[in-house]
Enzyme design. Structure first.
Site, mmCIF file in Angstrom:
data_model
loop_
_atom_site.group_PDB
_atom_site.id
_atom_site.type_symbol
_atom_site.label_atom_id
_atom_site.label_comp_id
_atom_site.label_asym_id
_atom_site.label_seq_id
_atom_site.Cartn_x
_atom_site.Cartn_y
_atom_site.Cartn_z
ATOM 1 C CD GLU A 83 66.666 2.149 45.140
ATOM 2 O OE1 GLU A 83 65.428 2.026 45.039
ATOM 3 O OE2 GLU A 83 67.327 1.687 46.091
ATOM 4 C CE LYS A 93 58.594 3.580 45.439
ATOM 5 N NZ LYS A 93 59.316 2.289 45.293
ATOM 6 C CG ASP A 137 57.227 0.834 47.699
ATOM 7 O OD1 ASP A 137 57.116 1.212 46.519
ATOM 8 O OD2 ASP A 137 58.260 0.996 48.375
ATOM 9 C CD GLU A 179 60.949 -2.408 43.834
ATOM 10 O OE1 GLU A 179 61.553 -3.427 43.431
ATOM 11 O OE2 GLU A 179 61.098 -1.927 44.974
ATOM 12 C CG ASP A 239 59.261 -2.303 49.194
ATOM 13 O OD1 ASP A 239 60.102 -1.380 49.176
ATOM 14 O OD2 ASP A 239 59.145 -3.134 48.267
ATOM 15 C CB SER A 240 62.774 0.859 52.702
ATOM 16 O OG SER A 240 61.942 2.006 52.798
#
Ligand code: KIV
Length: 271
Positions: free
Chosen positions: A189, A120, A90, A122, A51-52
């Site tokens: 991270e 993925k 993501d 978070e 999602d970057s």
């Protein structure tokens, strides 16, 4: 006669075997077809449609604004380029937190519409229900702990996480929980290298680090950062393999000059 060599695709199982053998896992981000093709052909193990993309492709300050449909657009473009790599996508902010039914719908939509291989997410214990529901549908989940950019407004800064004992302990517990839930791998991270190494040693699933030192099972970087296309920031963990910002800028300036001076196109560059 052309001999078509069958490419062996990377699987979640293979990544776990790599950890067992002590072979490091390589992972990079991609958001489009052309970049993904180059990265895949170079032999990368995992491509992350991160999602970057919200920052790198769309110019947002955070990863929060990117939508599920936008992630699916990026993931579909990447999937069309891939012969070998495992492609992980993501789940974007707002598509899985606090509602496991919605989480499953989001993950299913990504898998169906993009053809991706895994998602993925978070977070740790706070998204337990969402992770378990997605896993129960047979969708592989990669966890992500430490600095989780979707929570940037809770953290307040992009500084190193889990330096204090309490947060470090919670991270270790969450890593174990993610393994117990059935996640196939975990991203850590921006945390101290010693904590990342301790985490990697305490669980059997692969731990892939970004700013988490060399004691983990693999590394991930944002491709545009490692190529030096972005140059606004220089975190300590970022190794730049090229300075593409300068090379590209030089090429663009030369092109502009050539057009203005009528050097381009020349006699051999026309019909
Ligand atoms: O979105 C992303 O690029 C990521 C990596 C930094 C791990 O989550």
């Amino acid at each position: 006669m052309s001999v078509h060599k069958e490419v062996k695709k990377v699987t979640t199982h293979q990544l776990q075997e790599m950890k067992r053998r002590g072979e490091k896992i390589s992972m990079l981000t991609a958001y489009d077809y052309t970049m993904a093709k180059i990265i895949d052909h170079a032999g990368i193990d995992v491509i992350l449609v991160g999602d970057s993309a919200s920052n790198v492709m769309a110019g947002h300050e955070t990863t929060l604004p990117i939508t599920l449909d936008q992630m699916i657009y990026h993931a579909s473009s990447v999937i069309r380029a891939i012969d070998r790599a495992l492609v992980v996508v993501d789940l974007p902010f707002g598509s899985y937190q606090g509602n496991s039914k919605k989480a499953l719908e989001s993950a299913v939509q990504i898998m169906k519409e993009s053809g991706a291989h895994a998602v993925k997410m978070e977070g740790g214990r706070e998204i337990k229900d969402s992770i378990e529901r997605i896993l129960s549908a047979g969708i592989p989940v990669m966890g992500h702990l430490g600095l989780t950019p979707q929570s940037i407004y809770k953290f307040g800064t992009y500084t190193v996480r889990a330096k204090e004992e309490e947060e470090a302990q919670r991270l270790l517990e969450d890593a174990k929980l993610l393994e117990d839930f059935g996640c196939f791998a975990l991203v850590l991270e921006k945390i101290p290298a010693s904590l990342a190494e301790q985490t990697a040693k305490s669980i059997s699933i692969p731990v892939i680090g970004i700013g988490a030192g060399g004691g983990v099972d693999g590394q991930v970087l944002v491709t545009h950062d490692m190529l030096g296309m972005t140059h606004e920031f220089s975190p300590r963990f970022l190794r730049r393999y090229l300075n593409l910002y300068e090379s590209m800028s030089g090429a663009f300036q030369q092109y502009i000059k050539d057009v203005k001076s009528r050097d381009f196109p020349n006699d051999t560059e026309q019909y």
